[in-house]
Design a protein around this motif. Structure first.
Motif, mmCIF file in Angstrom:
data_model
loop_
_atom_site.group_PDB
_atom_site.id
_atom_site.type_symbol
_atom_site.label_atom_id
_atom_site.label_comp_id
_atom_site.label_asym_id
_atom_site.label_seq_id
_atom_site.Cartn_x
_atom_site.Cartn_y
_atom_site.Cartn_z
ATOM 1 N N PRO A 76 0.817 -1.215 0.000
ATOM 2 C CA PRO A 76 0.000 0.000 0.000
ATOM 3 C C PRO A 76 0.853 1.268 0.000
ATOM 4 N N PHE A 80 6.160 -0.405 3.299
ATOM 5 C CA PHE A 80 6.132 -1.870 3.318
ATOM 6 C C PHE A 80 7.041 -2.474 2.251
ATOM 7 N N TYR A 86 5.397 -10.209 1.342
ATOM 8 C CA TYR A 86 5.061 -10.652 2.698
ATOM 9 C C TYR A 86 3.715 -11.360 2.691
ATOM 10 N N THR B 120 -1.402 10.696 -7.907
ATOM 11 C CA THR B 120 -0.430 9.702 -8.363
ATOM 12 C C THR B 120 -0.990 8.307 -8.103
ATOM 13 N N ARG B 121 -0.497 7.321 -8.853
ATOM 14 C CA ARG B 121 -0.937 5.945 -8.661
ATOM 15 C C ARG B 121 -0.628 5.494 -7.229
ATOM 16 N N ASP B 122 0.564 5.886 -6.697
ATOM 17 C CA ASP B 122 0.924 5.514 -5.327
ATOM 18 C C ASP B 122 -0.085 6.070 -4.328
ATOM 19 N N ARG B 123 -0.503 7.315 -4.570
ATOM 20 C CA ARG B 123 -1.444 7.924 -3.629
ATOM 21 C C ARG B 123 -2.829 7.277 -3.744
ATOM 22 N N VAL B 125 -3.394 4.121 -4.567
ATOM 23 C CA VAL B 125 -3.303 2.822 -3.905
ATOM 24 C C VAL B 125 -3.334 3.012 -2.386
ATOM 25 N N ALA B 126 -2.611 4.036 -1.893
ATOM 26 C CA ALA B 126 -2.572 4.293 -0.451
ATOM 27 C C ALA B 126 -3.950 4.709 0.057
ATOM 28 N N ALA B 129 -6.193 1.806 0.452
ATOM 29 C CA ALA B 129 -5.874 0.908 1.571
ATOM 30 C C ALA B 129 -6.570 1.359 2.852
ATOM 31 N N GLY B 141 -0.074 -4.076 6.275
ATOM 32 C CA GLY B 141 0.225 -3.781 4.869
ATOM 33 C C GLY B 141 -0.832 -4.300 3.914
ATOM 34 N N VAL B 142 -2.100 -4.243 4.329
ATOM 35 C CA VAL B 142 -3.161 -4.712 3.437
ATOM 36 C C VAL B 142 -3.419 -3.683 2.330
ATOM 37 N N THR B 143 -3.896 -4.191 1.204
ATOM 38 C CA THR B 143 -4.404 -3.369 0.118
ATOM 39 C C THR B 143 -5.771 -3.954 -0.221
ATOM 40 N N ALA B 146 -5.270 -7.251 -1.748
ATOM 41 C CA ALA B 146 -4.882 -8.268 -0.758
ATOM 42 C C ALA B 146 -6.115 -8.764 0.006
ATOM 43 N N ILE B 200 0.014 -9.395 -7.863
ATOM 44 C CA ILE B 200 -0.309 -8.256 -6.999
ATOM 45 C C ILE B 200 -0.467 -8.743 -5.562
#
Ligand SMILES: [Zn+2]
Lengths: 140, 386
Positions: A76, A80, A86, B120-123, B125-126, B129, B141-143, B146, B200
């Motif tokens: 995320p 991590f 993990y 942004t793609r990172d933002r 995804v964050a 989450a 660290g779940v998404t 996940a 993923i």
């Protein structure tokens, strides 16, 4: 981007502080209803089954069975990245409730649904001294 | 013969989708709204109810007010609804309730986001989450992939579904998308491409996951007497239903049985139809596993049957259940709450016979389903050609 770099550690509240205090002592504790006896997770101010107030905290066995798992390749956030890939698991504790845990060591190598695991704890971290629980292969 | 209906979709539209540089969240809202109003033959001043959703790029605690101010309208009723991926269907169900109760004559339902170019793609995804429990899921660290992967692993274990069965959902979506001139994904894919795509969260790979897109969509839901003047045939809201069983996956009553069964049963019951009567289905497909679980839980297929049936073409035009004929979230587009509205817009086009190369011949009954959270919140709708 600082919030993308920092690991999202729990901030305990009135419902959850006894759980995190237990983890810091190396003990997994669960709520148990004073009226109907149901063990529950996550912690709440009441029993989600019969709605009796103020469930009691009891030490749990810290043992259970993998209900599902996934190996994560896309995290995320940058926090991590170092641990990739993990393994996250849902574990059915022997007391009944389901909890999420990271699988560590041999338990993370080739996990299967139904595998027995036991709970361990990370070293305390962050301003609240959070010792995140994890799951290891259940020893003899 | 259609059951007596009192509310119908009289306008349905979406903007361009995909990568839309220069777009803004509210600009896309306004564009989608005006397109849907034109489709319904209405002027903005004739709208007396507005339902909005939420936005990741321009979040606000009062998004319906922000939108009405932006468009320059002052409806007598407005509210914002947040139910994750179920939001589009929940908004339509709420609009149905408002017109059936006589509180509104024309309700505008609108959602949009520019999460591809606006962040942004990172933002993105964050931000997504954040669906995880802040104390008992996110620290691991779940998404969202996940969390759905945990369902996929359990479902494969219990019902023998395979990665090929999951991949068949993605291939079916892409096959449909290739017939839609606006779809974001234009390249054909095969089962092997899905299996070979980047992992993923096992067992889900990149092509098992929905897109991230810019785009917006809107509907006009009208009371029956107010729908009489609509220029196009109305899509009657025959039945709707909901079921919420949990929010976080740690609290889900089951990892293999979800509330879509009850929400769909309610919608079918109220419409007086059975799953076998449905001509075309537009079913929430945030991940391949989402669609597989829903198709089997809703009753379109027996447990363990949807995968093999999809491999044999059951979800394609001419198949047993043409499904996600626009390409779905997997291959058409996914821009937040508008993602679920794309399914509804497509259902309306199918019922009107406007779907061109992807038209299901003689489609009279459509089923639409939305799922929010981790198969947490469900909303189902049965629509009929009015
Ligand atoms: Zn109780």
């Amino acid at each position: 981007m600082s919030e993308l770099q920092a690991r999202p550690l729990p901030v305990p509240n009135a419902d959850t502080a006894p759980f995190w205090d237990g983890c810091a002592r190396g003990e997994l504790v669960l709520q148990s209803c004073r009226q109907c006896g149901t063990a529950q997770f996550p912690p709440r101010s009441l029993c989600a089954r019969c709605h009796a107030p103020a469930p009691a905290w009891r030490r749990a066995s810290g043992r259970g069975r993998i209900a599902s798992f996934t190996r994560v390749h896309r995290p995320p956030s940058a926090a991590f990245k170092a641990g990739l890939p993990y393994v996250i698991a849902l574990v059915d504790l022997d007391e009944g409730p389901r909890i999420m845990l990271a699988l560590r060591g041999k338990a993370a190598e080739a996990p299967r649904i139904g595998d027995r695991v036991k709970v361990g704890f990370d070293p305390p971290a962050g301003p609240h001294g959070i010792a995140l629980p994890h799951a290891l292969t259940e020893g003899p | 013969m259609l059951k007596d209906w009192r509310a119908a979709i009289t306008g349905a539209a979406d903007t361009a989708v995909g990568e839309l540089p220069g777009s803004s969240c509210m600009g896309l809202h306004a564009e989608a709204a005006l397109l849907a109003l034109a489709d319904a033959g209405l002027r903005p001043g004739q709208i007396d109810g507005v339902l909005c959703a939420y936005s990741l790029t321009e979040p606000h605690p009062m998004l319906a007010s922000v939108f009405c101010e932006y468009l320059g309208i002052r409806p007598s009723y407005s509210a914002a609804i947040q139910a994750g991926g179920a939001t589009g269907c929940v908004m339509a169900m709420q609009a149905q309730a408002l017109v059936e109760a006589g509180l509104c004559r024309h309700v505008l339902v609108v959602a949009a986001d520019n999460r591809l170019t606006g962040m942004t793609r990172d933002r993105a995804v964050a931000a997504l989450a954040d669906f995880g429990h802040p104390q008992f899921e996110r620290p691991y660290g779940v998404t969202i992939p996940a969390l759905y992967a945990l369902v996929a692993q359990a479902y494969m274990h219990e019902y023998g579904a395979t990665r090929e069965h999951l991949a068949a959902m993605a291939v079916a979506a892409r096959t449909h998308a290739l017939r839609h001139p606006k779809a974001q994904m234009r390249r054909p894919i095969a089962i092997a491409d899905v299996l070979a795509s980047r992992p993923i969260a096992e067992p889900l790979c990149l092509l098992d996951c929905c897109l991230i897109s810019d785009g917006g969509a809107a509907l006009v839901v009208s009371a029956r007497d107010a729908a009489r003047d609509a220029p196009k045939p109305p899509a009657a809201l025959l039945g709707s239903g909901q079921k919420n069983t949990h929010e976080h996956i740690i609290a889900a009553p089951s990892l293999t049985a979800f509330g879509c069964r009850e929400s769909a049963a309610q919608a079918f019951g109220r419409a007086g139809v059975r799953p076998a009567d449905i001509d075309v289905a537009e079913v929430y497909d945030s991940f391949t596993i989402t669609l597989l679980v829903e198709l089997e839980s809703i009753g379109f297929f027996e447990k363990g049957e949807a995968g093999p049936a999809a491999l044999a073409g059951a979800l394609d035009l001419g198949g047993r259940l043409p499904c996600n004929t626009h390409g779905g979230l997997l291959s058409y587009a996914h821009s937040g709450a508008a993602g679920g509205l794309f399914h509804l817009v497509e259902a309306v086009r199918q019922l009107r016979g406007e779907a061109e190369a992807r038209q299901v011949r003689g489609a009279e009954l459509a089923f639409v389903h939305g799922d929010g959270g981790i198969l947490s919140a469900h909303c189902s709708l049965v629509l009929g050609r009015g």
